[in-house]
Design an enzyme around this catalytic site. Structure first.
Site, short mmCIF file in Angstrom:
data_model
loop_
_atom_site.label_atom_id
_atom_site.label_comp_id
_atom_site.label_asym_id
_atom_site.label_seq_id
_atom_site.Cartn_x
_atom_site.Cartn_y
_atom_site.Cartn_z
N GLY A 11 0.77 -1.24 0.00
CA GLY A 11 0.00 0.00 0.00
C GLY A 11 0.80 1.28 0.00
N SER A 12 2.03 1.25 -0.54
CA SER A 12 2.80 2.51 -0.49
C SER A 12 2.20 3.58 -1.42
CB SER A 12 4.28 2.26 -0.82
OG SER A 12 4.46 1.93 -2.17
N ASN A 13 1.58 3.17 -2.51
CA ASN A 13 0.93 4.17 -3.37
C ASN A 13 -0.34 4.72 -2.72
OD1 ASN A 13 2.24 4.61 -6.15
ND2 ASN A 13 2.43 2.41 -5.81
N LEU A 89 -4.36 -6.78 -7.53
CA LEU A 89 -4.01 -7.87 -8.45
C LEU A 89 -5.20 -8.60 -9.06
CD1 LEU A 89 -0.97 -9.35 -6.49
CD2 LEU A 89 -0.99 -7.62 -8.30
N ILE A 92 -10.83 -6.34 -12.61
CA ILE A 92 -12.05 -5.62 -12.23
C ILE A 92 -13.22 -6.17 -13.06
CG2 ILE A 92 -13.16 -3.34 -12.15
CD1 ILE A 92 -10.86 -3.64 -10.18
N ASN A 106 -5.27 2.87 -13.06
CA ASN A 106 -4.30 1.93 -12.50
C ASN A 106 -2.90 2.50 -12.75
OD1 ASN A 106 -3.25 -0.56 -11.44
ND2 ASN A 106 -2.76 -1.18 -13.53
N HIS A 108 0.98 1.18 -13.46
CA HIS A 108 1.78 0.02 -13.82
C HIS A 108 3.25 0.43 -13.76
CE1 HIS A 108 2.54 -3.86 -15.64
NE2 HIS A 108 3.45 -3.28 -16.39
N ASP A 149 -3.91 -4.18 -18.24
CA ASP A 149 -2.91 -3.17 -18.63
C ASP A 149 -3.10 -2.61 -20.04
OD1 ASP A 149 -1.62 -3.57 -16.16
OD2 ASP A 149 -0.43 -5.22 -16.96
N GLU A 178 6.42 6.56 -9.06
CA GLU A 178 5.02 6.20 -8.72
C GLU A 178 4.50 7.13 -7.64
OE1 GLU A 178 3.99 2.06 -8.26
OE2 GLU A 178 5.91 1.43 -9.08
C1 GRF Z 1 3.45 -0.80 -7.55
O1 GRF Z 1 4.70 -1.03 -8.12
C2 GRF Z 1 2.41 -0.53 -8.60
O2 GRF Z 1 2.93 0.12 -9.70
C3 GRF Z 1 1.98 -1.92 -8.97
O3 GRF Z 1 2.00 -2.65 -7.77
C4 GRF Z 1 2.92 -2.05 -6.87
C5 GRF Z 1 2.16 -1.75 -5.62
O4 GRF Z 1 2.98 -1.24 -4.62
N1 GRF Z 1 0.72 -1.92 -9.66
P1 GRF Z 1 2.33 -0.64 -3.31
O5 GRF Z 1 1.44 -1.72 -2.70
O6 GRF Z 1 1.54 0.58 -3.69
O7 GRF Z 1 3.48 -0.32 -2.42
#
Ligand code: GRF
Length: 207
Positions: A11-13, A89, A92, A106, A108, A149, A178
């Protein structure tokens, strides 16, 4: 404006988007984080932020439509306007894509249309990029359609990976992009509107 984040992993994003919303004091909130499994690290982050969570696993349902109906229930309950996938993952379901037409995004961790498609996620992407010997990689933020994608591209940024000696080194460089650009898309969504013409995305000022 309310956005839902869907995540399967650390969940870093999700964190980057939430911190951006907090620091910019945008008129936008994440009312719910939806995960497909209870072990997703993103759930702990949501608890820290005081954001509600829902765990909805496709395995609980007999068809993709039923899975989609459960997602739609949650999205309706939290009055969600846009959906951002952040390391989610699961495919949808079509009923969700139809209801949220051109409102699902999304990120990628490579430059599509290369290094994408079914099974290309996480470490596998960066390993494929490393093995291919390409000299740049980057991020692609795209609309989500029914193929993995393959939705229209909203934004791409690239970075030199010439000096990267491993897939992990590439992943680290790409992750910086990201965290910088995914939250910025939230800003754009709030201030402009997306017009999709075939595979091309055009931004229009809403004022
Ligand atoms: C990221 O690299 C994103 O681009 C991909 O999955 C990864 C998720 O990372 N779709 P996080 O869970 O947001 O850290």
């Amino acid at each position: 404006m309310k956005i839902a984040v869907l995540a399967s992993g650390r969940g870093s994003n999700f964190r980057a988007i939430q911190e951006h919303i907090q620091s910019e004091k945008l008129d936008c909130e994440i009312p719910v984080l939806i995960c497909d499994k209870p072990s997703a690290g993103a759930l702990e982050l949501a608890a820290r932020f005081g954001i509600a969570t829902e765990v909805i696993s496709p395995g609980q349902f007999s068809t993709p439509d039923d899975f989609g109906a459960a997602l739609l229930n949650a999205l309706t309950e939290y009055r969600v306007d846009f959906i951002f996938l952040a390391g989610y993952l699961r495919k949808i379901p079509v009923n969700v894509i139809e209801r949220f037409s051109n409102r699902i995004f999304n990120i990628h961790p490579a430059l599509l249309p290369s290094f994408g498609g079914k099974g290309m996620y996480g470490k596998r992407v960066h390993e494929a990029v490393f093995q291919a010997g390409v000299k740049v990689s980057g991020i692609t933020i795209h609309l989500v359609n029914s193929e993995y994608d393959a939705g229209p591209i909203v934004l791409q940024k690239c970075v030199s990976i010439e000096e990267c000696a491993s897939p992990e080194a590439i992943a680290a460089k790409v992750l910086i992009l990201e965290h910088k650009y995914y939250p910025q898309i939230v800003d754009l969504i709030l201030s402009q509107k997306i017009v999709v013409n075939g595979k091309r995305v055009i931004w229009r000022d809403q004022t």
